[in-house]
Enzyme design. Structure first.
Site, PDB file in Angstrom:
ATOM      1  N   SER A 102       0.790  -1.236   0.000  1.00  0.00           N
ATOM      2  CA  SER A 102       0.000   0.000   0.000  1.00  0.00           C
ATOM      3  C   SER A 102       0.819   1.282   0.000  1.00  0.00           C
ATOM      4  CB  SER A 102      -0.954  -0.001   1.192  1.00  0.00           C
ATOM      5  OG  SER A 102      -2.033  -0.879   0.953  1.00  0.00           O
TER       6      SER A 102
ATOM      7  N   LYS B 291       0.177   3.804  -2.721  1.00  0.00           N
ATOM      8  CA  LYS B 291      -0.838   4.864  -2.655  1.00  0.00           C
ATOM      9  C   LYS B 291      -0.216   6.253  -2.609  1.00  0.00           C
ATOM     10  CE  LYS B 291      -4.458   2.081  -0.405  1.00  0.00           C
ATOM     11  NZ  LYS B 291      -3.818   0.765  -0.353  1.00  0.00           N
TER      12      LYS B 291
ATOM     13  N   SER C 262      -5.466   3.598   4.588  1.00  0.00           N
ATOM     14  CA  SER C 262      -5.089   2.778   3.432  1.00  0.00           C
ATOM     15  C   SER C 262      -6.317   2.233   2.714  1.00  0.00           C
ATOM     16  CB  SER C 262      -4.182   1.622   3.872  1.00  0.00           C
ATOM     17  OG  SER C 262      -3.395   1.174   2.804  1.00  0.00           O
TER      18      SER C 262
END
Length: 470
Positions: free
Chosen positions: A116, A119, A300
């Site tokens: 993640s 991102k 997230s």
């Protein structure tokens, strides 16, 4: 025959000659040191305010190069922490954000899966292409048949089916009931319109497939990811008030049914596209991108990250599928002036094992984020904080025990997939040195890799500018 004088005689003569020359030099030197008045009076005075010309450089002679400043010996080692077996295949890089000096590196130039942490790249691309103030619009237009209206998805996964005044996991989101009220009011304002009897759902802004082939189906069932569609509500959660909530296999259908109910029911539902030039009846807008990025990073949120990534692809003209993300996101990242060679983008959330970003890219991007270059301060403001009140670094298993020494000093994005744990961001070290860092624990890892990443990050915090690469 020439007669040669004896050696002793020649040496004596040479010595006498040297004595005579030396005496003359002394006399000349004395005269130079103490000139008489007549001599000095005849010399023209020199203007001391005019600089003397420097002698011309001889191009045939090499010019010495200034010596490089000595690099202070750094003595604070985290080698033992880096050897923790919980880190498995460990990669890392740490920069002194003030000087750009690489303090610590373990495979930092090798692109690898980021989980993640990706991102952060998606957010940077969205700020470049969409802009921090961009809002996503959902509209209703008149259909091509009498009594028909079309709900046109603009890509806003935060659109909520909860009643206005009740917040979902996305505070400040637009609400379907508001859109329905506007639609009915605009429809009834024309007395010639028959009752609304047909609802068409237009989700054509994004093309399929909605599920990236490398994703684990567990992500849908466990409640962390929905199909990527241009029309859905509450990130397609069963429970709009819970971040982790099971998702359906038909986000468009769920949204359509919720809107039909808000219209008062009694309407047929079908799929299609809006007629060209159709009159708009209603519209609602999402929060601005700056807010959406914060909502993406702090917990997230995968669905929101995919929404931003797909909108970047559409807005940049690259396409509206997963295949368009490589071109659109990397092109946007190029605007920040950091070498993007080797970056592989398969999605916007980081769920795919096939994404690849080197730690070295992240450390350099985070220098700009820390400096709040352009609009990148939006990303810094959305980062989880170790020991903070909310977010993925506030959980009870993060930065605990001795690692709590770094509470309030680590601003970083977390990442987790089955094959890796990651952490990357900014550390305000104990000695005041700003550090940017990226650490990956890849391969055969378990949940305790998170604590190992926290431990080495706390080590970076303690060492600060004295961090050694040994």
């Amino acid at each position: 025959m020439v007669e040669l004088k004896p050696l002793r005689t020649r040496v004596t003569a040479a010595a006498a000659l040297l004595l005579l020359l030396g005496a003359g030099a002394v006399a000349a030197g004395a005269a130079t040191r103490a000139p008489d008045a007549a001599a000095t009076a005849s010399v023209t005075a020199v203007d001391s305010t005019v600089p003397l010309a420097a002698p011309a450089a001889d191009p045939s002679r090499p010019v010495p190069v200034d010596a490089a400043a000595a690099d202070a010996l750094r003595t604070c080692s985290v080698a033992a922490l880096a050897a923790d077996p919980r880190l498995a295949d460990f990669q890392a890089q740490v920069l002194n954000a003030a000087t750009g000096t690489v303090l610590f590196d373990r495979g930092g130039s090798t692109p690898s899966r980021t989980a993640s942490v990706l991102k952060v790249l998606t957010s940077a691309a969205a700020l470049d292409v969409l802009g921090r103030d961009h809002r996503v619009t959902t509209t209703v237009v008149a259909g091509s048949e009498p009594g028909s209206v079309v709900l046109v998805g603009g890509g806003d996964v935060t659109l909520s089916r909860l009643p206005t005044g009740t917040e979902s996991v996305y505070p400040g989101a637009a609400h379907l009931d508001d859109l329905a009220r506007q639609t009915v009011a605009a429809w009834q304002a024309n007395p010639a319109n028959p009752p609304i009897t047909s609802l068409v759902l237009d989700s054509s802004l994004f093309a399929g497939p909605g599920w990236e082939p490398s994703w684990d189906e567990l992500e849908r069932n466990a409640g962390s990811m929905s199909d990527v569609t241009a029309l859905q509500v509450d990130g397609d959660r069963d429970d709009p008030a819970r971040h982790t909530s099971a998702r359906s296999t038909d986000p468009v259908g769920r949204a359509g049914q919720a809107f039909a109910d808000a219209l008062g029911g009694g309407v047929s539902i079908s799929r299609g596209t809006a007629p060209a030039g159709a009159a708009q009846l209603a519209a609602v807008q999402s929060q601005p991108v700056s807010v959406l990025i914060g909502q993406t990073l702090i917990v997230s949120d995968n669905a929101l990250a995919e929404m931003l990534a797909r909108l970047v692809a559409v807005e940049s003209g690259a396409g509206n599928t997963f295949d368009a993300l490589q071109q659109s996101i990397v092109s946007a990242l190029d605007s920040y002036g950091i070498d993007t060679t080797g970056i592989v983008i398969r999605d916007g959330s980081g769920l795919s094992d096939d994404n690849a970003v080197a730690p070295a890219y992240l450390t350099r991007l985070f220098v700009k984020i820390n400096d709040r270059e352009g609009d990148l301060g939006v990303i810094f403001d959305g980062l989880p904080v170790a020991g903070g009140p909310t977010g993925s670094l506030s959980y009870s298993d993060r930065f605990t025990g001795d690692n709590a020494v770094a509470d309030g000093a680590v601003f970083a994005k977390t990442g987790w997939i089955d094959t890796g744990y990651t952490l990357s961001g900014v550390i305000r070290a104990a000695d005041g040195t700003p550090l940017t860092f990226a650490v990956y624990a890849l391969g055969d890892v378990s949940d305790n890799a998170k604590q190992a990443l926290d431990t080495i990050a706390a080590g970076f915090f303690r060492c600060g500018g004295n961090l050694s690469n040994s």
